[in-house]
Design a protein around this motif. Sequence first.
Motif, PDB file in Angstrom:
ATOM      1  N   PHE A 232      38.356 136.324-103.435  1.00 33.68           N
ATOM      2  CA  PHE A 232      38.770 137.629-102.670  1.00 33.68           C
ATOM      3  C   PHE A 232      39.075 138.913-103.386  1.00 33.68           C
ATOM      4  N   VAL A 233      40.078 138.558-104.154  1.00 33.55           N
ATOM      5  CA  VAL A 233      40.471 139.540-105.214  1.00 33.55           C
ATOM      6  C   VAL A 233      39.267 140.310-106.044  1.00 33.55           C
ATOM      7  N   ALA A 234      38.610 139.028-106.744  1.00 34.67           N
ATOM      8  CA  ALA A 234      37.643 139.636-107.790  1.00 34.67           C
ATOM      9  C   ALA A 234      36.655 140.098-107.050  1.00 34.67           C
ATOM     10  N   THR A 235      36.218 139.942-105.655  1.00 30.67           N
ATOM     11  CA  THR A 235      35.060 140.917-105.083  1.00 30.67           C
ATOM     12  C   THR A 235      35.565 142.153-104.634  1.00 30.67           C
ATOM     13  N   THR A 236      37.024 142.204-104.291  1.00 26.55           N
ATOM     14  CA  THR A 236      37.405 143.445-103.848  1.00 26.55           C
ATOM     15  C   THR A 236      37.471 144.460-105.101  1.00 26.55           C
ATOM     16  N   PHE A 237      38.089 144.122-106.017  1.00 25.74           N
ATOM     17  CA  PHE A 237      38.004 144.897-107.311  1.00 25.74           C
ATOM     18  C   PHE A 237      36.567 145.162-107.974  1.00 25.74           C
ATOM     19  N   ASP A 238      35.676 144.377-107.953  1.00 21.22           N
ATOM     20  CA  ASP A 238      34.567 144.550-108.260  1.00 21.22           C
ATOM     21  C   ASP A 238      33.720 145.541-107.210  1.00 21.22           C
ATOM     22  N   ALA A 239      34.010 145.568-105.878  1.00 22.57           N
ATOM     23  CA  ALA A 239      33.261 146.327-105.183  1.00 22.57           C
ATOM     24  C   ALA A 239      33.790 147.946-105.167  1.00 22.57           C
ATOM     25  N   ALA A 240      35.041 148.074-105.700  1.00 21.40           N
ATOM     26  CA  ALA A 240      35.433 149.259-106.159  1.00 21.40           C
ATOM     27  C   ALA A 240      35.237 149.965-107.215  1.00 21.40           C
ATOM     28  N   ARG A 241      34.575 149.190-108.154  1.00 18.35           N
ATOM     29  CA  ARG A 241      33.654 149.767-109.340  1.00 18.35           C
ATOM     30  C   ARG A 241      32.591 149.925-109.204  1.00 18.35           C
ATOM     31  N   ARG A 242      31.690 150.048-107.997  1.00 18.01           N
ATOM     32  CA  ARG A 242      30.586 150.265-107.796  1.00 18.01           C
ATOM     33  C   ARG A 242      30.620 151.814-107.428  1.00 18.01           C
ATOM     34  N   ASP A 243      29.518 152.701-107.966  1.00 16.14           N
ATOM     35  CA  ASP A 243      29.717 154.083-107.744  1.00 16.14           C
ATOM     36  C   ASP A 243      29.739 154.721-106.359  1.00 16.14           C
ATOM     37  N   THR A 244      28.774 154.054-105.416  1.00 19.13           N
ATOM     38  CA  THR A 244      28.944 154.770-104.078  1.00 19.13           C
ATOM     39  C   THR A 244      30.330 154.257-103.489  1.00 19.13           C
ATOM     40  N   SER A 245      30.610 153.118-103.578  1.00 16.07           N
ATOM     41  CA  SER A 245      31.943 152.531-102.867  1.00 16.07           C
ATOM     42  C   SER A 245      33.114 153.294-103.572  1.00 16.07           C
ATOM     43  N   ALA A 246      33.199 153.422-104.717  1.00 13.73           N
ATOM     44  CA  ALA A 246      34.425 153.992-105.357  1.00 13.73           C
ATOM     45  C   ALA A 246      34.402 155.336-104.958  1.00 13.73           C
ATOM     46  N   SER A 247      33.135 156.087-105.061  1.00 13.81           N
ATOM     47  CA  SER A 247      33.167 157.501-104.912  1.00 13.81           C
ATOM     48  C   SER A 247      33.620 157.896-103.353  1.00 13.81           C
ATOM     49  N   ALA A 248      33.248 157.169-102.404  1.00 15.88           N
ATOM     50  CA  ALA A 248      33.559 157.066-100.979  1.00 15.88           C
ATOM     51  C   ALA A 248      35.062 156.970-100.786  1.00 15.88           C
ATOM     52  N   LEU A 249      35.631 155.843-101.355  1.00 15.97           N
ATOM     53  CA  LEU A 249      37.058 155.702-101.211  1.00 15.97           C
ATOM     54  C   LEU A 249      37.784 156.884-101.892  1.00 15.97           C
ATOM     55  N   ARG A 250      37.465 157.332-103.090  1.00 16.10           N
ATOM     56  CA  ARG A 250      38.253 158.574-103.634  1.00 16.10           C
ATOM     57  C   ARG A 250      38.162 159.578-102.549  1.00 16.10           C
ATOM     58  N   ALA A 251      36.866 160.151-102.229  1.00 19.59           N
ATOM     59  CA  ALA A 251      36.837 161.069-101.221  1.00 19.59           C
ATOM     60  C   ALA A 251      37.681 160.825 -99.875  1.00 19.59           C
ATOM     61  N   LEU A 252      37.728 159.584 -99.187  1.00 16.60           N
ATOM     62  CA  LEU A 252      38.570 159.424 -98.237  1.00 16.60           C
ATOM     63  C   LEU A 252      40.040 159.479 -98.240  1.00 16.60           C
ATOM     64  N   VAL A 253      40.295 159.122 -99.661  1.00 11.48           N
ATOM     65  CA  VAL A 253      41.737 159.242 -99.880  1.00 11.48           C
ATOM     66  C   VAL A 253      42.191 160.730-100.056  1.00 11.48           C
ATOM     67  N   ARG A 254      41.323 161.481-100.733  1.00 11.47           N
ATOM     68  CA  ARG A 254      41.484 162.933-100.940  1.00 11.47           C
ATOM     69  C   ARG A 254      41.452 163.649 -99.728  1.00 11.47           C
ATOM     70  N   GLU A 255      40.708 163.500 -98.916  1.00  9.89           N
ATOM     71  CA  GLU A 255      40.732 164.245 -97.400  1.00  9.89           C
ATOM     72  C   GLU A 255      41.610 163.646 -96.687  1.00  9.89           C
ATOM     73  N   ALA A 256      41.935 162.658 -96.679  1.00  9.65           N
ATOM     74  CA  ALA A 256      42.993 162.012 -95.615  1.00  9.65           C
ATOM     75  C   ALA A 256      44.207 162.588 -96.011  1.00  9.65           C
ATOM     76  N   ALA A 257      44.395 163.255 -97.144  1.00 10.35           N
ATOM     77  CA  ALA A 257      45.899 163.944 -97.516  1.00 10.35           C
ATOM     78  C   ALA A 257      45.866 165.296 -96.527  1.00 10.35           C
ATOM     79  N   ARG A 258      44.584 165.860 -96.305  1.00 12.16           N
ATOM     80  CA  ARG A 258      44.828 166.913 -95.546  1.00 12.16           C
ATOM     81  C   ARG A 258      44.146 167.232 -94.274  1.00 12.16           C
ATOM     82  N   ASP A 259      43.568 165.890 -93.587  1.00 11.63           N
ATOM     83  CA  ASP A 259      42.953 165.869 -92.588  1.00 11.63           C
ATOM     84  C   ASP A 259      43.649 164.581 -91.662  1.00 11.63           C
TER      85      ASP A 259
END
Length: 200
Positions: free
Chosen positions: A97-124
């Motif tokens: 579970f931990v390994a696949t969670t970590f691996d998924a976060a290194r993929r370009d689309t998933s990583a970029s989407a998560l970062r965008a969501l964190v960034r936007e959540a700070a003001r929305d």
Amino acid sequence: MNATDPQPGPARPHTGRRRNEAAHRAILDAALRLLAESDGTPVTIDAIARTAGVGKQTVYRWWPSKGAVLLDALSDRADQDVAGPDTGDLRADLRAFVATTFDAARRDTSASALRALVREAARDPHLADLMQTFTATRRAALRELLTRGRERGQLPEGADLDLIVDQVYGVFWYRFLLGHAPLDADAADRLAESLVTGAR
């Protein structure tokens, strides 16, 4: 019917369900891609529909809002990427579970989407709620895995499962957002081993 009457043609295969599934998948993929590429630009229902090649009403048929689409897209990708095994061995299941969670976060689309969501959540506030819901679903999946281990006697009855979940995602988010250390298979192995050993 006589011989001169037109004969009925072969039955046409019912394709509505396949079309619906294809449209549903296209919308989820479009939402995730747009979020990953947004660079601070708000993702809209119009943009999602246009990118998916469907009408806005098709999107609204399944989701009441943009946030609902984005939540489904993120959750769907996480369900695809993150293993939730039940092999009977808590240590192996947690490591996977931990390994696949970590691996998924290194993929370009998933990583970029998560970062965008964190960034936007700070003001929305709406996206902040979406972020909370998404993280709650991931926490619940991990807690279920730990609960099975405790029921099999692989964790003590008094083990604090919520604290173990916090430790997994604390390491994940700290490394993901700050980038001070890798989210790799070795880190996943060491974290899983440490948590199971420490809980005992």
